[in-house]
Design an enzyme around this catalytic site. Structure first.
Site, PDB file in Angstrom:
ATOM      1  N   HIS A   1     -12.395   9.993   2.386  1.00  0.00           N
ATOM      2  CA  HIS A   1     -11.572  10.039   2.305  1.00  0.00           C
ATOM      3  C   HIS A   1     -10.240   8.781   2.045  1.00  0.00           C
ATOM      4  CE1 HIS A   1      -9.227   7.338   6.604  1.00  0.00           C
ATOM      5  NE2 HIS A   1      -9.448   6.725   5.644  1.00  0.00           N
TER       6      HIS A   1
ATOM      7  N   ASP B 138      19.460  21.095  -8.657  1.00  0.00           N
ATOM      8  CA  ASP B 138      17.970  21.221  -8.587  1.00  0.00           C
ATOM      9  C   ASP B 138      17.511  19.862  -9.694  1.00  0.00           C
ATOM     10  OD1 ASP B 138      15.499  22.130  -8.674  1.00  0.00           O
ATOM     11  OD2 ASP B 138      15.768  24.232  -8.256  1.00  0.00           O
TER      12      ASP B 138
ATOM     13  N   TRP C  98     -13.389   5.376  -3.212  1.00  0.00           N
ATOM     14  CA  TRP C  98     -12.059   6.060  -4.632  1.00  0.00           C
ATOM     15  C   TRP C  98     -11.535   5.144  -6.152  1.00  0.00           C
ATOM     16  CZ3 TRP C  98      -6.646   4.544  -5.896  1.00  0.00           C
ATOM     17  CH2 TRP C  98      -6.685   3.166  -5.461  1.00  0.00           C
TER      18      TRP C  98
ATOM     19  N   SER D 204      -0.679  16.011 -12.654  1.00  0.00           N
ATOM     20  CA  SER D 204       0.689  16.741 -11.668  1.00  0.00           C
ATOM     21  C   SER D 204       1.521  15.673 -11.677  1.00  0.00           C
ATOM     22  CB  SER D 204      -0.525  17.064 -10.547  1.00  0.00           C
ATOM     23  OG  SER D 204       0.932  16.440  -9.614  1.00  0.00           O
ATOM     24  N   SER D 205       0.562  14.452 -11.887  1.00  0.00           N
ATOM     25  CA  SER D 205       2.404  13.396 -11.491  1.00  0.00           C
ATOM     26  C   SER D 205       2.753  12.293 -12.807  1.00  0.00           C
ATOM     27  CB  SER D 205       1.127  12.540 -10.823  1.00  0.00           C
ATOM     28  OG  SER D 205       0.272  11.734  -9.997  1.00  0.00           O
TER      29      SER D 205
ATOM     30  N   HIS E  32      -2.626  -0.384  -9.582  1.00  0.00           N
ATOM     31  CA  HIS E  32      -1.898  -1.589  -8.852  1.00  0.00           C
ATOM     32  C   HIS E  32      -0.140  -0.975  -8.489  1.00  0.00           C
ATOM     33  CE1 HIS E  32      -0.889  -4.969  -6.531  1.00  0.00           C
ATOM     34  NE2 HIS E  32       0.362  -4.689  -6.517  1.00  0.00           N
TER      35      HIS E  32
ATOM     36  N   GLU F 133       0.293   1.649  -8.767  1.00  0.00           N
ATOM     37  CA  GLU F 133       0.013   3.020  -7.282  1.00  0.00           C
ATOM     38  C   GLU F 133       0.579   2.812  -6.085  1.00  0.00           C
ATOM     39  OE1 GLU F 133       0.164   6.157  -7.646  1.00  0.00           O
ATOM     40  OE2 GLU F 133      -1.277   6.579  -5.600  1.00  0.00           O
TER      41      GLU F 133
ATOM     42  N   TYR G 145       2.186   0.273  -5.007  1.00  0.00           N
ATOM     43  CA  TYR G 145       3.505  -0.079  -5.135  1.00  0.00           C
ATOM     44  C   TYR G 145       4.471   1.421  -5.260  1.00  0.00           C
ATOM     45  CZ  TYR G 145       2.961  -5.289  -5.462  1.00  0.00           C
ATOM     46  OH  TYR G 145       2.190  -6.033  -5.357  1.00  0.00           O
TER      47      TYR G 145
ATOM     48  N   HIS H 114      -5.920  -8.737  -9.713  1.00  0.00           N
ATOM     49  CA  HIS H 114      -6.080  -9.529  -8.327  1.00  0.00           C
ATOM     50  C   HIS H 114      -7.271  -8.810  -8.335  1.00  0.00           C
ATOM     51  CE1 HIS H 114      -2.253  -7.937  -6.639  1.00  0.00           C
ATOM     52  NE2 HIS H 114      -3.496  -7.044  -6.305  1.00  0.00           N
TER      53      HIS H 114
ATOM     54  N   THR I 261       9.607  -9.000  -2.588  1.00  0.00           N
ATOM     55  CA  THR I 261       9.938  -7.836  -0.940  1.00  0.00           C
ATOM     56  C   THR I 261      10.463  -8.614   0.642  1.00  0.00           C
ATOM     57  OG1 THR I 261       6.711  -7.366  -2.015  1.00  0.00           O
ATOM     58  CG2 THR I 261       7.572  -6.904   0.757  1.00  0.00           C
TER      59      THR I 261
ATOM     60  N   ARG J   1     -17.163  -4.011   3.830  1.00  0.00           N
ATOM     61  CA  ARG J   1     -16.326  -3.130   3.480  1.00  0.00           C
ATOM     62  C   ARG J   1     -17.680  -2.240   2.739  1.00  0.00           C
ATOM     63  NH1 ARG J   1     -11.748  -2.365  -0.573  1.00  0.00           N
ATOM     64  NH2 ARG J   1     -11.712  -0.730  -0.364  1.00  0.00           N
TER      65      ARG J   1
END
Lengths: 795, 383, 240
Positions: free
Chosen positions: A304, A333, A368, A397-398, A481, A483, A485, A530, A556, A678
């Site tokens: 998931h 393009d 994950w 890919s990224s 981390h 990621e 953001y 963190h 933020t 969790r």
């Protein structure tokens, strides 16, 4: 003609190949469909041992209906043979899929529908001698002093019955430890095959449910594609027209087509991830549930998370980025179109690799985050290697995506568009991709290390050889981390666009919005610790991370306040995208606030790995990224499809989804604080014996599950709206909402190429005193560049 | 300039190639899809061959081959589209700060930034383990081991490789090979950029012959680069797995050894959980006496340590060595694949001043690979 | 019964207060603006404040004073919240070899102050059960001999004395685990190959020693470790 048939054959081969690779493997029986006592005998701290041989005697080859059989349950082998006295020798647990078990004598008891030994703790002072004997009395016989027991079984009227027997061989000391050993066996007995008998309903294996639903979704996707093709050319609904059409889609490097492909993949996996979430929520609706076995549950939450982040959120963001960046900066393009297509195609193939485990029942079960050393241990599932391999493809890919967008945004802006004149969505994609392609190679290296550890046997995370689990944590979170953001920043960009257009004002504080995003992009790299506050990392690092994490709230917050101020003296028009943007402001603010609890170390030690974390990240992921993407859909779908969406359906979608979503994740905050951890297959409620989640609070889990189902189905309103729009929506004008950026200059949908490369649009500026030369920083940077060689002469 | 393979590619460039670059970059290409499928097959099959450090299913090697073949097909499609590239479409950046610089050059630099992150992470892993796990030499001299029981320690490959000039020879040769190859690639670029007139004067060639002559000369330099890269990988394989005999007259200098053992034959492998080496044998210790100021010496003098040969679990050190140098080797291999294409194109007359900049892009990558080696070599081979 | 620990609760309350204030401020502002600045009659009737036109970068909409204000004020709040979070860190990571720390030295250490010293226990984690080792400590200070049934699994019971300071040395024999003393609000990873520690300070506010409610507290595993991760629990009793 010749080309057409070649294309046709190739397409057929590719489709066949993909179908074959997706087909379930031969050995598709998942390990783990054992039914009840999945927990085996870990209850006693024992280790599994093939030297312990369980047996059931007295079972007929075919049972007669409603007959009672006396079974002898026994075992041989294991440490019970070493016991000095015939005490504390062993135990068993017998479960049957049908029929009724009864005890024959006091050595056996029936718990629920399972039979187990009746034991008394006859050694309360734990010194290895029975207390009764020590006190000078007679030895007490209890059920765990035996290695064989008698159980009566009354057969059902029909069907077959599967017996699962777990036996525990104890070495006589009465202490649960790794000196004890256990083993499992399973045997099925068929009943009378008279046709008149009523078949008992078997509960569906959750994996079968998931796989079936994945296939159904795939068929739906194929149906949608074919239907779209039909609508595009009703007269040409034949193979001759289809082959070039599908070839066009399989080979296109045009940013708009690649963007659409990303959307298809993203929405498909959003659905698959949602199905997994539903199955997880069914399992968690009540305490002590066994809808999913532990084994299955662990795979489900891993898949998931992986699906939602890498196969749903990132592709959806990339879909918008692909569509809009060239349009917004006035380019025809992206800088590297074929590499862009490569970025896309690595994703579905990578997804297939990741999902092979789902089809074999041995999907990755590492979470994950894939922590070492579990991820390289033998107890992790075999599908983990494929999960790692697929992730490696997604890393590639990224990285390619990052390179492409960075180059494009740096170098292909239209005349008049300096850095401080770019739309904020473009800025957000720029900062996000900068973070992405710097951070993801570190994780790529970690993944390669794990892949090699699991295949050729390197020792990067082999603890006994000196391997360090914390190395993985650092490599992973150094990426992990930034990621998160990476996925939220584009949503920020979307909200800036949507709110400013809806309010008919330009975004308040454009410059500080840019600096805030840049600040978040930089700080992202120094806060990742963190996630590791309780990991045994050095205390100094933990403290530094606490400071830096608290700081990230400042940029933020600036952004949130700037958005609110944007509405000031505006003329807000309420469309669906407006609603989603306002909804985002609510949920993302809540998510950001709940995030602030974690850097406070003394609170983190309680809240870490609980549902408080789950609540926080779902508030920022779903309430942030996904809601941002929903706003983006309603905002830009008319531009992409050329048709207007139905606002009434949009309102219905928003109301049902927004309310049910909060119903899912708000109660999780409290559940986490009260003790719901969790990644736990099930959870505990306060009983007379111990305290955990109060029973009345626990019933919120059922409420969450119901809300989850409502939320899941409410999103079909959006899918239906998109389909309905393509089929019969009103034609969209070039600029339905009154936006200012370049995409609103083109037709809906835009032509190909999007702009004429030799005649790009020019951005004007409504501000007086616009700097036409770069700033000092820009000039300095330019002075570092070496100009191209003027070639000494062309031919 | 224009290809006459396909009669309808004017309005419909084929996704299989070739491509007319005056229209811009290809709008359609099967290469990305095919390459992705190939990579997927390759990774899947590779994980079926090896499981948990052992060969589980040698038959799956056919899958690995299939994956490589499919990747190659994809690459060939890509190259077929690129072959006709002659510089007519080489967009430059607009706007600060990269004004007027080739787009593809910017992209290459950005790519190299990400590659730097890859090697940084590998180096971080190496430094963390190198400093965190006690060094085998130190463990040996501390006497905290007993013959027959494996101790965990970090054995840097440099201990074996830097022990003699002979052992170091392949690595040193490789360093020279790469540095020279960086030079040959620059020569290729310089030659390709030379204007017709200048070339005709320099090499005494007719103006009409310049293009093909120059292109072949470029191919020669590219081919030399390819040769040097191949030499690099060959020497590396010899160093890792094969070993080589000492040249006859130099045997004396090599302590009388007639062969320079490969790392593999010395037991330095990723599976070495029971590594024994004559350097950690109290009777030999590489031919030197054990230092008198070491704890081991004192213990042996006092009779509290029986001596013998230390057994070590050096898997982590070996893993960092082979994977870091192996990753670099993979990058060299990638460069070789690119060089094959470029050499082929050069031989077919594909390079001239208008598209010489393609060689520059490759050159950037190649210099990066060289630079990484210049860092890898001292850190992993010398120190 | 309090949540977790006194330090946690006071921080929690403070944070919830500020969260409510900040959240409330934000939402009230949002509600106000989204209602007040609605367009009166739909699309065509709006005042073009910023020169919104396709292909034209609109007029800057900024106010340096406001932007500075909502940079500096949140920054001050953040500094304040960081500052109040600072102190309790000592509760979590006191140095066991520092006689001046609030938990003192190991009580078996001759240099220890008997009024302020801590007891050392060992917790070993493995798939999928906990093992407690009280070492030399007497049964009134620490007892780990009991087992109890917990929803079908048998788990070990650790009995501790209220008001005492305990330092748990954590090790793992296979993969990473993490004991979470739920009612005490502490957890730390037990990492194989690494020695980690966690301070446990049991009190009767948290554990309700022998009270009406369930007198035992739970210890749960909170670092995913495989199949039976959810069942890898223990009971922790606190007595006076």
């Amino acid at each position: 003609m010749k080309q057409n048939s070649l294309a046709r054959i190739l397409v057929l081969l590719i489709v066949l190949g993909l179908a074959l690779s997706v087909a379930p493997q031969a050995d598709s029986l998942p390990n783990g469909i054992i039914g009840q006592s999945e927990k085996g005998c870990t209850c006693h701290g024992a280790v599994p041992d093939a030297g312990v041989t369980p047996s059931i005697e007295g079972l007929p080859t075919t049972f007669n209906a409603s007959t009672t059989y006396t079974l002898t349950i026994s075992f041989s082998g294991g440490p019970s043979g070493q016991a000095a006295e015939p005490h504390n020798l062993g135990g068993f647990n017998l479960a049957t899929s049908s029929g009724i078990l009864e005890a024959v004598d006091d050595t056996v008891k029936i718990e629920g529908d399972q039979a187990t030994h009746n034991g008394i703790d006859d050694d309360l002072d734990g010194n290895g001698l029975q207390d009764a004997i020590e006190a000078g009395g007679e030895a007490i016989i209890s059920g765990n002093d035996y290695t064989s027991w008698l159980v009566n079984w009354t057969s059902p009227s029909s069907g077959s019955s599967t017996f699962t027997l777990a036996v525990n061989s104890v070495n006589g000391d009465g202490k649960a430890s790794a000196d004890d050993a256990w083993n499992l066996m399973s045997v099925t007995v068929a009943g009378p095959s008279t046709g008149a008998a009523v078949e008992e309903l078997q509960s569906a294996d959750p994996f079968v449910v998931l796989v079936t639903l994945i296939f159904v979704s795939g068929i739906l996707l194929a149906a949608v594609i074919l239907y779209t093709f039909y609508r595009v050319s009703p007269d040409g609904f034949n193979w001759e027209s289809f082959a070039p059409w599908i070839t066009e889609w399989l080979t296109s490097t045009d940013h708009k087509k690649v963007g659409t492909l990303y959307f298809l993949a993203g929405f498909f996996f959003l659905g698959v991830g949602g199905i997994m979430a539903m199955l997880i929520r069914i399992q968690l609706a009540v305490p002590g549930n066994d809808f999913l076995t532990q084994d299955q549950y662990n795979q489900f939450f891993t898949m998931h998370g992986t699906t939602m982040i890498f196969l749903a959120a990132m592709p959806l963001i990339n879909g918008f980025a692909n569509w809009l960046i060239p349009l917004q900066i006035g380019a025809h393009d992206l800088a590297l179109p074929r590499i862009n297509a490569m970025s896309f195609w690595l994703q579905p193939v990578g997804a297939i690799l990741i999902f092979t485990g789902v089809f074999s029942g041995q999907a990755a079960d590492t979470g994950w985050t894939g922590y070492a050393p579990y991820i390289v241990s033998e107890t992790a599932h075999s599908g983990t290697t494929m999960w790692v391999a697929g992730q490696i493809m997604l890393v590639a890919s990224s990285t390619l995506t990052g390179i492409n967008f960075l180059t494009t945004i740096c170098s292909m802006r239209a005349p008049g568009m300096g850095w401080m004149q770019m739309p904020l969505f473009t800025w957000s994609i720029f900062v996000a991709n900068l973070m992405l392609f710097i951070s993801i190679p570190a994780w790529g290296v970690g993944l390669i290390q794990v892949y090699l550890d699991r295949t050729i046997g390197t020792a990067f995370y082999h603890v006994a050889s000196g391997g360090d689990p914390l190395l993985w944590s650092h490599l992973f979170w150094y990426f992990g981390h930034p990621e998160v953001y990476v996925v939220i920043l584009p949503a920020f960009g979307v909200i800036s666009e949507v709110l400013s257009t809806s309010a008919r004002r330009s975004v308040f504080g454009y410059r500080s919005m840019v600096y805030a995003m840049a600040g978040i992009g930089i700080v992202a790299f120094i806060v990742y610790g963190h996630h590791m506050f309780t990991s045994g990392m050095s205390p100094t690092l933990r403290f530094v991370t606490m400071l830096s994490t608290m700081l990230v709230a400042v940029p933020t917050g600036i952004k949130i306040f700037n958005w609110l101020k944007t509405m000031h003296k505006g003329s807000l028009v309420y469309r669906t995208h407006t609603l989603w943007a306002l909804g985002f402001l609510v949920t993302f603010t809540l998510g950001g606030i709940s995030g602030m609890f974690f850097p406070s170390l003394a609170m983190d030690t309680h809240l870490h790995e609980t549902y408080f974390v789950v609540a926080h990240f779902h508030y920022v992921f779903v309430g942030g990224t996904v809601f941002g993407m929903f706003a983006a859909v309603y905002y830009w779908f008319p531009k992409m499809s050329g048709r207007m969406m139905d606002e009434k359906w949009g309102l219905l979608h928003f109301l049902t989804a927004f309310v049910s979503y909060n119903g899912i994740f708000w109660p999780m905050h409290k559940l986490g604080v009260l003790g719901m951890a969790r990644r736990h297959h099930t959870w505990f409620i306060t009983t007379d014996d111990y305290t955990n989640i109060p029973a009345e609070m626990a019933s919120w889990n059922m409420f969450i599950t119901v809300s989850a189902f409502i939320f899941f189905f409410s999103n079909f309103i959006l899918v239906g709206n998109m389909v309905k729009t393509i089929v019969s929506g009103e034609k969209a004008p070039a600029d339905p909402w009154g936006g200012w950026s370049f995409e609103w200059m083109t037709s809906s949908p835009p032509p190909t190429p999007s702009f004429d490369p030799h005649n790009p649009p020019v951005l004007h500026d409504a501000n007086e005193h616009v700097a036409t030369e770069p700033t000092i920083f820009g000039q300095w940077f330019e002075s570092l560049m070496m100009p191209e060689d003027e070639t000494e002469g062309i031919h | 300039m224009s290809d006459d393979h396909d009669h309808d590619y004017d309005h419909h460039p084929s996704p299989w190639g070739p491509h007319d670059w005056s229209h811009g970059a290809p709008h359609n290409s099967f290469a990305p899809l095919v390459m992705s499928i190939g990579i997927g097959i390759f990774l899947y099959a590779l994980a079926s061959v090896f499981v948990g450090g052992e060969v589980a299913n040698l038959g799956a090697l056919s899958g690995v081959m299939l994956g490589i073949i499919v990747i190659t097909i994809g690459l060939l499609i890509w190259w077929r589209q690129d072959m006709s590239f002659d510089g007519t479409y080489e967009p430059k950046a607009t706007g600060a700060p990269f004004r007027n610089i080739d787009l593809r050059k910017i992209a290459m630099w950005v790519f190299l930034m990400s590659e730097m992150m890859v090697f940084t992470s590998l180096f971080s892993t190496y430094i963390r383990y190198r400093l965190g796990i006690p060094n085998c030499e130190e463990v040996f001299l501390s006497g905290e081991w007993i013959e027959g029981t494996s101790v965990v320690c970090f054995e840097p490959a440099a201990h074996l490789i830097a022990s003699s000039w002979f052992h170091l020879a392949p690595g040193a040769a490789n360093t020279f090979a790469l540095i020279i190859s960086s030079f040959t690639i620059v020569l290729a670029l310089k030659t390709a950029k030379m204007s017709n007139k200048k070339y005709a004067d320099r090499y005494e060639v007719e103006l009409s012959d310049v293009h093909s002559h120059r292109s072949r000369k470029v191919a020669m330099f590219l081919g030399s680069t390819l040769f040097l890269a191949t030499l690099f990988l060959t020497l590396k394989m010899i160093e890792w797995f094969v070993g080589f005999p000492t040249p006859g007259p130099l045997t004396e200098l090599n302590h009388g050894h007639s062969e320079i053992a490969s790392l593999y034959s010395e037991g330095y492998t990723i599976h070495a959980s029971a590594y024994q080496h004559h350097a950690y044998d109290t009777a030999y210790h590489g031919g030197h006496e054990i230092p008198h100021d070491s704890a081991l010496y004192s213990m042996m003098q006092a009779g509290t340590h029986p001596g013998g040969i230390m057994m070590a679990d050096i898997r982590v050190g070996a893993s960092t060595f082979f994977v870091t140098t192996g990753t670099h080797g993979m990058h060299v291999l990638g460069g070789m694949i690119g060089l094959s294409y470029m050499t082929f194109k050069g031989l077919r007359g594909g390079y001239g001043p208008s598209n010489a900049v393609s060689i520059e892009y490759f050159g950037l990558y190649w210099h990066f690979v060289d630079l990484v080696w210049v860092l890898v070599f001292p850190f992993f081979y010398l120190f | 019964m309090g949540i977790a620990s006194a330090a946690f609760e006071s921080l929690w309350n403070e944070y919830v207060l500020w969260s409510a204030l900040v959240g409330g401020f934000t939402f009230i502002w949002m509600a106000h603006h989204s209602l007040t600045y609605r367009s009166k009659d739909g699309d065509d009737d709006w005042v073009d404040v910023d020169g919104i036109e396709v292909g034209v970068f609109p007029k800057h909409n900024d106010n340096i004073t406001l932007e500075l204000a909502w940079t500096i004020i949140p920054f001050i709040l953040i500094v304040y919240l960081t500052w109040i979070s600072w102190g309790p860190i000592n509760d979590v990571w006191a140095d066991p070899s520092d006689p001046a720390s609030q938990y003192g030295l190991d009580c078996t250490d001759p240099a220890a102050d008997s009024n302020k010293c801590h007891h050392v226990i060992d917790i070993t984690a493995q798939q999928w059960f906990w093992s407690f080792d009280c070492g030399e400590l007497g049964p009134s200070l620490c007892d780990s001999s009991q087992y109890q049934d917990l929803n079908g699994t048998t788990v070990p019971v650790l009995s501790l004395k209220e008001g005492e300071f305990y330092l748990a040395n954590l090790t793992s024999l296979d993969v990473t685990h993490a004991p979470w003393f739920v009612e005490f609000g502490v957890k730390e990873d037990a990492v194989p190959g690494l020695d980690t520690q966690v301070w446990i300070i049991p009190t009767c506010e948290q554990a309700d020693c022998g009270g009406e409610e369930g007198e035992s507290t739970l210890l749960l595993c909170t670092e995913y470790c495989g199949d039976d991760h959810a069942y890898m629990a223990a009971i922790v009793n606190v007595h006076k």
